[in-house]
Enzyme design. Structure first.
Site, PDB file in Angstrom:
ATOM      1  N   TYR A 135       0.836  -1.204   0.000  1.00  0.00           N
ATOM      2  CA  TYR A 135       0.000   0.000   0.000  1.00  0.00           C
ATOM      3  C   TYR A 135       0.871   1.255   0.000  1.00  0.00           C
ATOM      4  O   TYR A 135       0.555   2.232  -0.666  1.00  0.00           O
ATOM      5  CB  TYR A 135      -0.929   0.001   1.230  1.00  0.00           C
ATOM      6  CG  TYR A 135      -1.956   1.097   1.150  1.00  0.00           C
ATOM      7  CD1 TYR A 135      -3.207   0.864   0.561  1.00  0.00           C
ATOM      8  CD2 TYR A 135      -1.680   2.373   1.624  1.00  0.00           C
ATOM      9  CE1 TYR A 135      -4.138   1.874   0.444  1.00  0.00           C
ATOM     10  CE2 TYR A 135      -2.614   3.394   1.512  1.00  0.00           C
ATOM     11  CZ  TYR A 135      -3.842   3.144   0.919  1.00  0.00           C
ATOM     12  OH  TYR A 135      -4.762   4.144   0.809  1.00  0.00           O
ATOM     13  N   PHE A 162      -8.291  21.367 -24.802  1.00  0.00           N
ATOM     14  CA  PHE A 162      -8.527  19.933 -24.869  1.00  0.00           C
ATOM     15  C   PHE A 162      -9.724  19.647 -23.964  1.00  0.00           C
ATOM     16  O   PHE A 162      -9.913  20.315 -22.949  1.00  0.00           O
ATOM     17  CB  PHE A 162      -7.304  19.091 -24.467  1.00  0.00           C
ATOM     18  CG  PHE A 162      -7.630  17.627 -24.623  1.00  0.00           C
ATOM     19  CD1 PHE A 162      -7.767  17.086 -25.881  1.00  0.00           C
ATOM     20  CD2 PHE A 162      -7.906  16.832 -23.527  1.00  0.00           C
ATOM     21  CE1 PHE A 162      -8.160  15.768 -26.048  1.00  0.00           C
ATOM     22  CE2 PHE A 162      -8.288  15.514 -23.689  1.00  0.00           C
ATOM     23  CZ  PHE A 162      -8.420  14.976 -24.954  1.00  0.00           C
ATOM     24  N   THR A 163     -10.497  18.647 -24.346  1.00  0.00           N
ATOM     25  CA  THR A 163     -11.802  18.402 -23.701  1.00  0.00           C
ATOM     26  C   THR A 163     -11.705  18.294 -22.178  1.00  0.00           C
ATOM     27  O   THR A 163     -12.336  19.053 -21.449  1.00  0.00           O
ATOM     28  CB  THR A 163     -12.434  17.131 -24.292  1.00  0.00           C
ATOM     29  OG1 THR A 163     -11.499  16.051 -24.168  1.00  0.00           O
ATOM     30  CG2 THR A 163     -12.775  17.329 -25.760  1.00  0.00           C
ATOM     31  N   ASP A 167       0.849  20.282 -20.456  1.00  0.00           N
ATOM     32  CA  ASP A 167       0.123  19.028 -20.584  1.00  0.00           C
ATOM     33  C   ASP A 167       1.055  18.176 -21.439  1.00  0.00           C
ATOM     34  O   ASP A 167       1.048  18.265 -22.666  1.00  0.00           O
ATOM     35  CB  ASP A 167      -1.220  19.248 -21.278  1.00  0.00           C
ATOM     36  CG  ASP A 167      -1.911  17.929 -21.600  1.00  0.00           C
ATOM     37  OD1 ASP A 167      -1.285  16.870 -21.429  1.00  0.00           O
ATOM     38  OD2 ASP A 167      -3.076  17.973 -22.032  1.00  0.00           O
ATOM     39  N   LYS A 177      -0.456   7.756 -23.385  1.00  0.00           N
ATOM     40  CA  LYS A 177      -0.013   8.096 -24.749  1.00  0.00           C
ATOM     41  C   LYS A 177       1.504   7.847 -24.863  1.00  0.00           C
ATOM     42  O   LYS A 177       1.922   6.699 -24.963  1.00  0.00           O
ATOM     43  CB  LYS A 177      -0.381   9.539 -25.084  1.00  0.00           C
ATOM     44  CG  LYS A 177      -1.879   9.739 -25.366  1.00  0.00           C
ATOM     45  CD  LYS A 177      -2.710   9.860 -24.127  1.00  0.00           C
ATOM     46  CE  LYS A 177      -4.100  10.369 -24.376  1.00  0.00           C
ATOM     47  NZ  LYS A 177      -4.910  10.378 -23.147  1.00  0.00           N
ATOM     48  N   ARG A 179     -14.106  14.925 -33.923  1.00  0.00           N
ATOM     49  CA  ARG A 179     -13.449  16.023 -33.230  1.00  0.00           C
ATOM     50  C   ARG A 179     -13.927  17.295 -33.900  1.00  0.00           C
ATOM     51  O   ARG A 179     -13.249  17.900 -34.712  1.00  0.00           O
ATOM     52  CB  ARG A 179     -11.913  15.913 -33.322  1.00  0.00           C
ATOM     53  CG  ARG A 179     -11.323  14.714 -32.610  1.00  0.00           C
ATOM     54  CD  ARG A 179     -10.970  14.891 -31.146  1.00  0.00           C
ATOM     55  NE  ARG A 179     -12.032  14.755 -30.185  1.00  0.00           N
ATOM     56  CZ  ARG A 179     -11.852  14.381 -28.916  1.00  0.00           C
ATOM     57  NH1 ARG A 179     -10.650  14.059 -28.473  1.00  0.00           N
ATOM     58  NH2 ARG A 179     -12.857  14.335 -28.072  1.00  0.00           N
ATOM     59  N   PHE A 187     -19.458  14.288 -26.027  1.00  0.00           N
ATOM     60  CA  PHE A 187     -19.099  13.435 -27.165  1.00  0.00           C
ATOM     61  C   PHE A 187     -18.950  11.966 -26.785  1.00  0.00           C
ATOM     62  O   PHE A 187     -19.132  11.086 -27.605  1.00  0.00           O
ATOM     63  CB  PHE A 187     -17.794  13.934 -27.807  1.00  0.00           C
ATOM     64  CG  PHE A 187     -16.635  13.979 -26.848  1.00  0.00           C
ATOM     65  CD1 PHE A 187     -16.472  15.063 -26.004  1.00  0.00           C
ATOM     66  CD2 PHE A 187     -15.733  12.929 -26.767  1.00  0.00           C
ATOM     67  CE1 PHE A 187     -15.410  15.099 -25.103  1.00  0.00           C
ATOM     68  CE2 PHE A 187     -14.680  12.956 -25.869  1.00  0.00           C
ATOM     69  CZ  PHE A 187     -14.530  14.049 -25.025  1.00  0.00           C
TER      70      PHE A 187
HETATM   71  O1  PLI Z   1      -7.416  10.192 -20.920  1.00  0.00           O
HETATM   72  P1  PLI Z   1      -6.616  10.713 -19.765  1.00  0.00           P
HETATM   73  O2  PLI Z   1      -7.456  11.089 -18.609  1.00  0.00           O
HETATM   74  O3  PLI Z   1      -5.479   9.819 -19.376  1.00  0.00           O
HETATM   75  O4  PLI Z   1      -5.878  12.040 -20.284  1.00  0.00           O
HETATM   76  C1  PLI Z   1      -6.562  13.194 -20.617  1.00  0.00           C
HETATM   77  C2  PLI Z   1      -5.860  13.939 -21.703  1.00  0.00           C
HETATM   78  C3  PLI Z   1      -5.188  15.083 -21.402  1.00  0.00           C
HETATM   79  N1  PLI Z   1      -4.560  15.807 -22.359  1.00  0.00           N
HETATM   80  C4  PLI Z   1      -4.560  15.438 -23.650  1.00  0.00           C
HETATM   81  C5  PLI Z   1      -3.859  16.287 -24.649  1.00  0.00           C
HETATM   82  C6  PLI Z   1      -5.211  14.282 -24.024  1.00  0.00           C
HETATM   83  O5  PLI Z   1      -5.188  13.915 -25.310  1.00  0.00           O
HETATM   84  C7  PLI Z   1      -5.900  13.486 -23.051  1.00  0.00           C
HETATM   85  C8  PLI Z   1      -6.656  12.355 -23.393  1.00  0.00           C
HETATM   86  N2  PLI Z   1      -6.874  12.069 -24.653  1.00  0.00           N
HETATM   87  C9  PLI Z   1      -7.646  11.107 -25.138  1.00  0.00           C
HETATM   88  C10 PLI Z   1      -8.414  10.151 -24.323  1.00  0.00           C
HETATM   89  C11 PLI Z   1      -7.717  11.016 -26.575  1.00  0.00           C
HETATM   90  O6  PLI Z   1      -8.369  10.099 -27.110  1.00  0.00           O
HETATM   91  O7  PLI Z   1      -7.082  11.865 -27.242  1.00  0.00           O
END
Ligand code: PLI
Length: 463
Positions: free
Chosen positions: A76, A128-129, A219, A262, A386, A453
């Protein structure tokens, strides 16, 4: 651009494990997309042939990462894998303090809550969303400071992710420095088409931020892809390892939020990294409320190990070249097929320009949503909208935000598909383009109040 005269760079790995794909019939897919309310997020993955919905959490891990998963220390508190992650972030990104989170939006949540006072602005190089959602939840106001070229899908500017300093000056003059919480700067701007900023621009932004005493919080989600573009396109960086370029880039910020799903080549995870000790202390205090203890932040020990190893793998120059070049390859095939796309092709995805693809479908009939659904029906390829749906509504007026970019994103997962898969995708898009008159608009029949979306539902408009 030196990068135009290129020799083939093959993937610097070979394939050891494969996952079979399922082909389906057109009739079957017509039924599935109807059930899914014409929203590709609501399809079952099993019903998809080539999945270009997202590059988020869809990477193939290496044998080294899988081996690391077996070395998960699931204590933990004080898991050894946390210390590996911390060391990897310190070494590769250069930030002193690390707080793991379960994914990027959790890092955004904590950062927004701690760093924004109600009514303050957060300038970002395009929205970004999830980032904007968390800014707004914390009472902040999003301010778009990206260069105008980014809003034009046909403008070939090599660094469409650049910040417009005149827009930043304007904000400070209008609102005053104290009304700005921080600058949120994203490498390889997702909603602009995966477009990078240049180091020269970043240096100017950093000098501006310094003059005004405003911190930069990156970011850093797709920072390595941006570093690759700098290596390929920016004078002075030719031949420089992406590892060094990334380190320089991050040195201009106080810290970052990160979606490890990513660049970091894992299926789940994220973190906050910072050099600000006070913020680090507050973030640790808050992460235990929402995520878990500050040495795991909602992740298993094995997940942190996979991220740590992914962080070292992502800065391999051959890997990142082959990754971005595969996206470029798809872009080239689409271009050959006459399909209108966002230029230049970005780092993680090719964005099809639904406005030019479907000029007969007005934006309020959701052309990109309709095109993504049609692509799925044609070939089982899944992309995502998008455009106007992703942009959501203006919280002040309740009206649709109407972005100039109305796009379908074909996002390439890392180390997952071959170029023959890319050919299949391109052929399907070209066939649809030839038959574009038959694609009709949609009406929205269910609209969630936040991040609509993901779950919105649609029906075809019957003439
Ligand atoms: O999906 P998360 O919560 O691990 O990360 C959010 C996120 C933050 N910043 C940017 C630039 C992103 O592209 C992002 C998540 N993007 C997704 C899920 C996408 O399909 O692009």
């Amino acid at each position: 651009m030196a990068s135009m005269q290129k020799r083939t760079i093959a993937e610097p790995y070979r394939i050891k494990v494969v996952e079979p794909l399922r082909m389906t019939t057109r009739e079957y897919r017509e039924e599935r997309i109807r059930e899914a309310g014409y929203n590709t997020f609501l399809l079952r993955s099993e019903d998809v042939y080539i999945d270009l919905l997202t590059d988020s959490g869809t990477s193939a891990m290496s044998d080294n990462q899988w081996a690391g998963m077996m070395l998960g220390d699931e204590a933990y508190a004080g898991s050894r894998n946390f210390y590996h992650l911390e060391a990897a972030v310190q070494e590769i990104y250069g930030f002193r303090y690390v707080v793991p989170t379960h994914q990027g939006r959790a890092a955004e949540h904590i950062t927004s809550q701690l760093r924004i006072k109600r009514g303050q602005y957060v300038p970002m190089n395009m929205y970004f969303t999830t980032t904007r959602e968390h800014v707004e939840r914390a009472g902040g106001i999003f301010y778009d400071c990206i260069i105008d070229e980014a809003h034009d899908p046909q403008n070939p500017h090599p660094f469409k992710g650049n910040v417009d300093l005149a827009k930043l000056d304007h904000l400070v003059q209008e609102k005053g420095r104290d009304q700005i919480a921080y600058l949120s700067i994203a490498p390889c701007v997702n909603m602009a088409g995966g477009q990078p900023f240049s180091m020269a621009n970043l240096r100017e932004v950093a000098a501006w931020a310094d003059r005004h005493g405003i911190p930069i919080i990156f970011d850093a989600t797709r920072a390595v892809e941006n570093a690759y573009f700098i290596q390929q396109r920016e004078p002075g960086y030719e031949g420089k390892p992406v590892r060094e370029i990334l380190r320089e880039m991050m040195s201009y910020g106080e810290g970052c939020t990160m979606s490890s799903k990513k660049d970091n080549l894992v299926n789940i995870g994220g973190f906050i990294a910072t050099n600000n000790e006070q913020f680090f202390t507050r973030a640790k205090e808050m992460v235990v409320v929402f995520e878990g203890l500050h040495t795991y932040g909602g992740l298993a020990g094995r997940d942190m190990e996979a991220i740590a190893r992914g962080i070292y793998e992502m800065v391999d120059d051959l890997y990142i070249a082959s990754r971005v070049r595969q996206v470029e390859y798809l872009g080239g095939r689409l271009r050959e097929g006459g399909v209108p796309i966002v230029e230049p092709v970005g780092g993680h995805a090719v964005f099809v320009d639904a406005k030019r693809f479907l000029p007969h479908v007005p934006q309020e009939e959701f052309p990109a949503q309709a095109l993504a659904a049609a692509l799925y029906v044609d070939s089982g390829v899944r992309g995502m909208e998008r455009g106007i749906v992703s942009a959501g509504r203006d919280p002040a007026t309740g009206e649709h935000r109407r972005p100039n970019l109305e796009l379908v994103r074909l996002t390439v997962p890392r180390r997952v598909y071959t170029n023959l898969h890319m050919d299949v995708v391109a052929e399907s898009c070209a066939a649809l383009y030839a038959d574009r008159e038959s694609i009709r608009g949609l009406k929205m029949v269910y609209e969630p109040p936040e991040l609509r979306f993901f779950q919105a539902r649609f029906e075809p408009i019957v003439p």
